[in-house]
Write a protein that holds these residues in place. Structure first.
Motif, PDB file in Angstrom:
ATOM      1  N   GLN A   1       0.846  -1.193   0.000  1.00 33.72           N
ATOM      2  CA  GLN A   1       0.000   0.000   0.000  1.00 33.72           C
ATOM      3  C   GLN A   1       0.879   1.240   0.000  1.00 33.72           C
ATOM      4  O   GLN A   1       1.908   1.285   0.674  1.00 33.72           O
ATOM      5  CB  GLN A   1      -0.898   0.052   1.232  1.00 33.72           C
ATOM      6  N   ARG A   2       0.447   2.256  -0.734  1.00 28.52           N
ATOM      7  CA  ARG A   2       1.143   3.538  -0.757  1.00 28.52           C
ATOM      8  C   ARG A   2       0.497   4.434   0.288  1.00 28.52           C
ATOM      9  O   ARG A   2      -0.695   4.720   0.218  1.00 28.52           O
ATOM     10  CB  ARG A   2       1.052   4.172  -2.130  1.00 28.52           C
ATOM     11  N   VAL A   3       1.300   4.872   1.261  1.00 28.84           N
ATOM     12  CA  VAL A   3       0.809   5.740   2.336  1.00 28.84           C
ATOM     13  C   VAL A   3       1.870   6.784   2.651  1.00 28.84           C
ATOM     14  O   VAL A   3       3.002   6.721   2.145  1.00 28.84           O
ATOM     15  CB  VAL A   3       0.455   4.941   3.615  1.00 28.84           C
ATOM     16  N   LEU A   4       1.527   7.723   3.509  1.00 30.18           N
ATOM     17  CA  LEU A   4       2.484   8.737   3.923  1.00 30.18           C
ATOM     18  C   LEU A   4       3.628   8.087   4.687  1.00 30.18           C
ATOM     19  O   LEU A   4       3.437   7.145   5.462  1.00 30.18           O
ATOM     20  CB  LEU A   4       1.805   9.776   4.802  1.00 30.18           C
ATOM     21  N   ALA A   5       4.828   8.599   4.476  1.00 28.66           N
ATOM     22  CA  ALA A   5       6.018   8.029   5.112  1.00 28.66           C
ATOM     23  C   ALA A   5       5.930   8.093   6.631  1.00 28.66           C
ATOM     24  O   ALA A   5       6.523   7.265   7.321  1.00 28.66           O
ATOM     25  CB  ALA A   5       7.266   8.751   4.628  1.00 28.66           C
ATOM     26  N   ALA A   6       5.198   9.034   7.175  1.00 33.70           N
ATOM     27  CA  ALA A   6       5.054   9.163   8.628  1.00 33.70           C
ATOM     28  C   ALA A   6       4.356   7.958   9.243  1.00 33.70           C
ATOM     29  O   ALA A   6       4.533   7.682  10.430  1.00 33.70           O
ATOM     30  CB  ALA A   6       4.296  10.435   8.964  1.00 33.70           C
ATOM     31  N   GLU A   7       3.589   7.209   8.464  1.00 35.52           N
ATOM     32  CA  GLU A   7       2.868   6.042   8.960  1.00 35.52           C
ATOM     33  C   GLU A   7       3.696   4.765   8.888  1.00 35.52           C
ATOM     34  O   GLU A   7       3.265   3.730   9.379  1.00 35.52           O
ATOM     35  CB  GLU A   7       1.586   5.846   8.157  1.00 35.52           C
ATOM     36  N   LEU A   8       4.861   4.819   8.241  1.00 35.24           N
ATOM     37  CA  LEU A   8       5.669   3.626   8.009  1.00 35.24           C
ATOM     38  C   LEU A   8       6.966   3.664   8.804  1.00 35.24           C
ATOM     39  O   LEU A   8       7.442   4.729   9.196  1.00 35.24           O
ATOM     40  CB  LEU A   8       5.998   3.498   6.518  1.00 35.24           C
ATOM     41  N   LEU A   9       7.537   2.486   9.014  1.00 34.45           N
ATOM     42  CA  LEU A   9       8.824   2.337   9.682  1.00 34.45           C
ATOM     43  C   LEU A   9       9.887   2.104   8.620  1.00 34.45           C
ATOM     44  O   LEU A   9       9.729   1.240   7.750  1.00 34.45           O
ATOM     45  CB  LEU A   9       8.777   1.137  10.633  1.00 34.45           C
ATOM     46  N   ARG A  10      10.973   2.863   8.687  1.00 35.93           N
ATOM     47  CA  ARG A  10      12.081   2.663   7.755  1.00 35.93           C
ATOM     48  C   ARG A  10      12.984   1.572   8.302  1.00 35.93           C
ATOM     49  O   ARG A  10      13.268   1.525   9.498  1.00 35.93           O
ATOM     50  CB  ARG A  10      12.891   3.946   7.576  1.00 35.93           C
TER      51      ARG A  10
ATOM     52  N   LEU B   1      19.922   6.240   9.565  1.00 33.66           N
ATOM     53  CA  LEU B   1      20.973   5.267   9.280  1.00 33.66           C
ATOM     54  C   LEU B   1      21.345   5.317   7.804  1.00 33.66           C
ATOM     55  O   LEU B   1      20.498   5.545   6.943  1.00 33.66           O
ATOM     56  CB  LEU B   1      20.509   3.859   9.643  1.00 33.66           C
ATOM     57  N   PRO B   2      22.628   5.104   7.506  1.00 28.07           N
ATOM     58  CA  PRO B   2      23.063   5.134   6.108  1.00 28.07           C
ATOM     59  C   PRO B   2      22.608   3.889   5.370  1.00 28.07           C
ATOM     60  O   PRO B   2      22.338   2.847   5.953  1.00 28.07           O
ATOM     61  CB  PRO B   2      24.588   5.177   6.218  1.00 28.07           C
ATOM     62  N   GLY B   3      22.549   4.012   4.076  1.00 29.55           N
ATOM     63  CA  GLY B   3      22.219   2.872   3.231  1.00 29.55           C
ATOM     64  C   GLY B   3      20.829   2.955   2.653  1.00 29.55           C
ATOM     65  O   GLY B   3      20.032   3.830   2.964  1.00 29.55           O
ATOM     66  N   ARG B   4      20.572   2.002   1.797  1.00 32.04           N
ATOM     67  CA  ARG B   4      19.276   1.930   1.130  1.00 32.04           C
ATOM     68  C   ARG B   4      18.225   1.503   2.138  1.00 32.04           C
ATOM     69  O   ARG B   4      18.397   0.562   2.877  1.00 32.04           O
ATOM     70  CB  ARG B   4      19.353   0.929  -0.012  1.00 32.04           C
ATOM     71  N   GLY B   5      17.110   2.177   2.140  1.00 32.77           N
ATOM     72  CA  GLY B   5      16.046   1.874   3.084  1.00 32.77           C
ATOM     73  C   GLY B   5      14.842   1.259   2.404  1.00 32.77           C
ATOM     74  O   GLY B   5      14.636   1.396   1.202  1.00 32.77           O
TER      75      GLY B   5
ATOM     76  N   PRO C   1      15.552  -1.911  12.276  1.00 33.22           N
ATOM     77  CA  PRO C   1      14.664  -0.747  12.205  1.00 33.22           C
ATOM     78  C   PRO C   1      15.454   0.553  12.289  1.00 33.22           C
ATOM     79  O   PRO C   1      16.501   0.618  12.937  1.00 33.22           O
ATOM     80  CB  PRO C   1      13.743  -0.920  13.418  1.00 33.22           C
ATOM     81  N   ASP C   2      14.948   1.565  11.639  1.00 33.03           N
ATOM     82  CA  ASP C   2      15.555   2.895  11.645  1.00 33.03           C
ATOM     83  C   ASP C   2      14.463   3.917  11.964  1.00 33.03           C
ATOM     84  O   ASP C   2      14.031   4.672  11.098  1.00 33.03           O
ATOM     85  CB  ASP C   2      16.198   3.177  10.285  1.00 33.03           C
ATOM     86  N   PRO C   3      13.999   3.960  13.222  1.00 26.71           N
ATOM     87  CA  PRO C   3      12.883   4.853  13.550  1.00 26.71           C
ATOM     88  C   PRO C   3      13.213   6.337  13.392  1.00 26.71           C
ATOM     89  O   PRO C   3      12.324   7.132  13.095  1.00 26.71           O
ATOM     90  CB  PRO C   3      12.560   4.507  15.008  1.00 26.71           C
ATOM     91  N   ARG C   4      14.478   6.718  13.544  1.00 29.54           N
ATOM     92  CA  ARG C   4      14.851   8.127  13.377  1.00 29.54           C
ATOM     93  C   ARG C   4      15.130   8.478  11.924  1.00 29.54           C
ATOM     94  O   ARG C   4      15.345   9.647  11.591  1.00 29.54           O
ATOM     95  CB  ARG C   4      16.069   8.444  14.240  1.00 29.54           C
TER      96      ARG C   4
END
Length: 102
Positions: free
Chosen positions: A25-34, A55-59, A49-52
């Motif tokens: 699903q496509r949603v706002l990035a604020a709703e997802l965890l990187r 972190l470097p690299g492809r997410g 997980p990268d909650p902030r």
């Protein structure tokens, strides 16, 4: 390429839109965890997980729910999204999301 949600007030860019690797699903990035891939010496890669969102690299992006995590693991989406070989370890995500599947 960064995708943005266009609001109805003059086409201004409001916030980024991302796709969950689990449910697609496509949603706002604020709703997802990187999440990013972290290299581990003996076993290859681990998905961390990268909650902030620093972190470097492809997410990759994921709803922080057990359902989306199990879908992503079953479909082997993390390897493709993060461009790593093999099946990365998702233990850190299992602990964060509360899932028991792996």
């Amino acid at each position: 390429m960064v995708q943005h949600d266009l609001s109805s007030n003059g086409g201004e860019r409001t916030s980024a839109v991302r796709t969950c690797v689990g449910c697609r699903q496509r949603v706002l990035a604020a709703e997802l965890l990187r999440v990013v891939a972290s290299e581990q010496e003996p076993s290859g890669f681990a998905v961390v997980p990268d909650p902030r969102r620093r972190l470097p690299g492809r997410g990759a992006w994921l709803h922080p729910t057990p359902e989306c995590l199990s879908l992503a693991v079953r479909r082997r989406a993390f390897g493709r999204a993060l461009r790593v070989a093999g099946q990365p370890d998702t233990t850190a995500l299992d602990q964060l999301v509360g899932s028991t599947e792996q």
